[in-house]
Scaffold this motif. Structure first.
Motif, PDB file in Angstrom:
ATOM      1  N   ASN A 280      -2.291 -29.648  18.430  1.00  0.00           N
ATOM      2  CA  ASN A 280      -3.031 -28.568  19.075  1.00  0.00           C
ATOM      3  C   ASN A 280      -2.717 -27.257  18.358  1.00  0.00           C
ATOM      4  OD1 ASN A 280      -3.644 -30.540  21.059  1.00  0.00           O
ATOM      5  ND2 ASN A 280      -1.721 -30.075  22.089  1.00  0.00           N
ATOM      6  N   GLY A 284      -6.956 -23.029  19.292  1.00  0.00           N
ATOM      7  CA  GLY A 284      -7.756 -23.913  20.131  1.00  0.00           C
ATOM      8  C   GLY A 284      -8.384 -25.076  19.392  1.00  0.00           C
ATOM      9  N   HIS A 285      -8.212 -25.125  18.061  1.00  0.00           N
ATOM     10  CA  HIS A 285      -8.705 -26.250  17.287  1.00  0.00           C
ATOM     11  C   HIS A 285      -7.700 -27.398  17.328  1.00  0.00           C
ATOM     12  CE1 HIS A 285     -11.484 -23.513  14.595  1.00  0.00           C
ATOM     13  NE2 HIS A 285     -11.698 -23.377  15.898  1.00  0.00           N
ATOM     14  N   ASP A 314     -13.090 -28.026  15.653  1.00  0.00           N
ATOM     15  CA  ASP A 314     -13.077 -26.946  16.633  1.00  0.00           C
ATOM     16  C   ASP A 314     -13.242 -27.504  18.041  1.00  0.00           C
ATOM     17  OD1 ASP A 314     -15.805 -27.463  17.035  1.00  0.00           O
ATOM     18  OD2 ASP A 314     -16.476 -25.731  15.871  1.00  0.00           O
ATOM     19  N   GLN A 315     -13.359 -26.597  19.035  1.00  0.00           N
ATOM     20  CA  GLN A 315     -13.429 -27.014  20.442  1.00  0.00           C
ATOM     21  C   GLN A 315     -14.639 -27.883  20.730  1.00  0.00           C
ATOM     22  OE1 GLN A 315     -12.864 -23.956  19.231  1.00  0.00           O
ATOM     23  NE2 GLN A 315     -11.578 -22.711  20.589  1.00  0.00           N
ATOM     24  N   ASN A 316     -15.680 -27.748  19.906  1.00  0.00           N
ATOM     25  CA  ASN A 316     -16.913 -28.513  20.123  1.00  0.00           C
ATOM     26  C   ASN A 316     -16.995 -29.776  19.275  1.00  0.00           C
ATOM     27  OD1 ASN A 316     -17.989 -26.558  21.960  1.00  0.00           O
ATOM     28  ND2 ASN A 316     -18.469 -25.254  20.196  1.00  0.00           N
TER      29      ASN A 316
END
Length: 619
Positions: A280, A284-285, A314-316
């Motif tokens: 982590n 946030g990636h 990334d988060q998405n």
């Protein structure tokens, strides 16, 4: 007309009304009746709310807004109390008060306090007690004759300092292939890959009395008929928001401890075979240790690579960057590959190959015979690197990787340039020698090592001295003690192929937990702490395991996850199941404050403290 028992008929002004018998209208004229048992002043108890965490529950909010929530799981006689607060937002997320830490097969007593709000009126409720009955633990065993059918047969608390009495430990084990499940597919377009690690695994949390207080029902998560939804669960981390991330096979996921799915994603299409590490990042990636789905080798062959790629998503789930280690390091360095004990190449355990090593001739034949896949060997398409951890260093935007099959820890920048290599100097080509760290002692004096810096003072089983790590796991930066120049690193030194060779007797092998201090400016490394030599072969873990600094107690937590694994070399069989051991040390101490030993399991993988307060206080 004769009226039935079920209906009354009324005729009024030409309109016929059929009215149900009141005895059949369970909910009355306004609809279905809420007839769940309500023990307190809010709602009913909902056990296992997301069908993945059987030892959790939610006390439903009953239509009220809840805040100022405090939960205490009352212990068994001489048991451990679990107590935590719950934020208002988390109560809204779960539709009530989340209950974590229930004992299995038990009538649990749970004390809660809260303020309930309705129509702008609030009422403070103090110390309401709920009774919650739970099922037994049903972690799926492997089916092997050497496993007891539970995650462990016995937990022995050898030592527990009072400073650690509130600890909860999450344990991630891999009991082995389930009979008839997993390992039923082969990557063949192109050749290779690591799908062989398509096996059972489990994760659970114990308290300091050795009681299970949570487990994840991973059999409901897996689909053994779909190669994209199964595999060994590995790389568990508790995020800053309290939720858990990990990966398995061709997926990486995030769930909270209640079993609520946050995301469950297939790997990006250019990559395959997650295992070991999901880090982590501070932004946030996530960093994932994967492999390449298709590599064009210099000889023109297309292959799937094996455990030698790191990606940042990334988060998405979008790919931000990747580190293709076969382009950065030397996939043909064979110094460690030839010295490995082929009976225990990480989770590929084969007692028939215990003590066997590889020759130059055997390595050459792999190319001649087009042998690719999860086999220890050199060149892209084989398990030449076996990267088992990755960690991000925000001070210079770089990653730190642990390569088991190179017995090397390497720091690599965003520009894909090597910053340093911590490992024996033997076998590295000229272009890499400038990055090799020089060992020093506590006075800053150079330590001279023999055999091309593969055998240093302390390499043999003796106290003191310095040693590199061998087939190591979990090379992690200690963030709170490190800065841009000085980096503190925690590592589990498994110890196979120590000194780039096999010892005369297997009983001479040992493992270490070790802390290094690296001067990144002067390219030096100092060993400042170690544990394990004094335990000898009984604490030796040929595969897996973990060392991690814990900021909350200024401690070092160690999991020697396959301690006690032994082989009868004459018969080629295992003669002892592992006895994984959790040890936790106050920073600098050589004596553990915590010792917990498991028995009855097969292969331990990793473990870590779990912070229940963090889990239920996300903003």
């Amino acid at each position: 007309m004769k009226l039935s028992k079920s209906f009354c008929v009324m005729v009024l002004a030409g309109i016929t009304l059929i009215i149900p018998n009141i005895s059949l209208a369970m909910g009355g004229p306004s609809g279905a009746k809420m007839d769940w048992q309500i023990q307190g002043k809010i709602g009913a108890v909902k056990l296992n709310p997301y069908n993945l965490s059987p030892l959790t529950a939610v006390i439903m909010d009953g239509g009220y807004i809840l805040k100022d929530i405090k939960v205490t799981i009352l212990p068994k006689p001489n048991g451990q109390t679990i107590s935590y607060s719950v934020s208002e937002n988390m109560a809204k997320t779960y539709g009530g008060i989340p209950i974590f830490g229930l004992y299995p097969s038990y009538l649990n007593s749970v004390k809660v306090s809260y303020t309930k709000i309705s129509n702008n009126k609030s009422e403070k409720i103090i110390d309401e007690v709920y009774k919650i009955t739970t099922p037994g633990v049903s972690i799926m065993p492997s089916g092997n004759t050497s496993q007891t059918g539970s995650p462990f047969a016995n937990v022995k608390i050898i030592k527990m300092d009072k400073k650690f009495n509130d600890r909860l430990y999450l344990v991630n084990n891999a009991p082995g292939k389930q009979s008839g499940k997993g390992s039923q597919a082969v990557w063949n377009n192109p050749a290779g890959g690591a799908l062989e690690w398509d096996e059972n695994s489990n994760v659970f949390i114990i308290d300091t009395k050795g009681e299970i207080r949570w487990y994840f029902d991973n059999d409901k998560l897996m689909d053994w008929n779909n190669i994209y939804n199964r595999g060994i669960m590995m790389g568990f981390k508790q995020n800053n928001d309290g939720a858990l991330t990990w990966g398995f096979g061709q997926r990486y996921v995030k769930y909270d401890v209640m079993g609520r799915e946050i995301f469950n994603r297939t790997l990006p299409s250019s990559y395959i075979d997650f295992s070991h590490a999901m880090d982590n990042m501070q932004n946030g990636h996530y960093l994932l240790r994967v492999a390449s789905a298709n590599v064009k080798r210099a000889d023109g062959k297309n292959v799937r690579s094996v455990r030698d790629v790191v990606i940042e998503v990334d988060q998405n789930g979008n790919v931000v960057d990747d580190w293709r280690l076969y382009d950065i390091l030397d996939p043909y360095r064979s110094t460690i590959i030839k010295a490995l004990d082929q009976g225990a190449v990480c989770l590929n355990i084969d007692a028939n190959k215990a003590g066997v090593t590889l020759s130059d001739e055997e390595l050459a034949k792999m190319d001649e015979n087009n042998q690719f896949g999860d086999i220890a060997g050199t060149g892209v398409g084989r398990n030449w690197a076996h990267v088992n951890s990755v960690d991000y260093d925000p001070s210079d935007d770089s990653i730190i990787i642990s390569s088991r099959h190179q017995s090397a820890i390497v720091k690599i920048g965003r520009d894909k340039k090597i910053k340093w290599i911590l490992g024996a100097h033997k076998g590295w080509g000229k272009k890499f020698q400038q990055y090799l760290l020089q060992p020093i002692n506590s006075n800053g004096a150079k330590i001279v090592c023999e055999d091309e810096y593969s055998k240093c003072p302390g390499y043999e089983n003796e106290k003191g001295g310095f040693d590199f790590t061998w087939t190591q796991h979990t090379a992690w930066r200690i963030d709170s003690k490190s800065n841009k120049r000085y980096l503190y690193l925690s590592v589990f030194d498994n110890g196979d192929a120590r000194g780039a060779e096999q010892p005369p007797f297997a009983s001479q092998k040992y493992s270490r937990a070790v802390i290094y201090k690296i001067d990144q400016q002067n390219k030096t490394v100092e060993q400042i702490w170690e544990y394990g030599k004094e335990r000898g072969n009984e604490w030796f873990s040929p595969v897996t395991s973990l060392v991690e600094y814990q900021k909350d107690k200024n401690s070092i937590m160690v999991y020697s996850a396959t301690a006690g694994m032994a082989f009868d070399l004459s018969k080629g069989i295992s003669i002892g199941d592992p006895k994984p051991e959790i040890d936790e040390f106050i920073w600098g101490s050589k004596n553990p404050s915590v010792q917990i030993q498991f028995s009855g399991t097969n292969t331990g993988y990793q473990a870590m403290p779990f912070d229940v307060e963090k889990a239920f206080n996300a903003k």
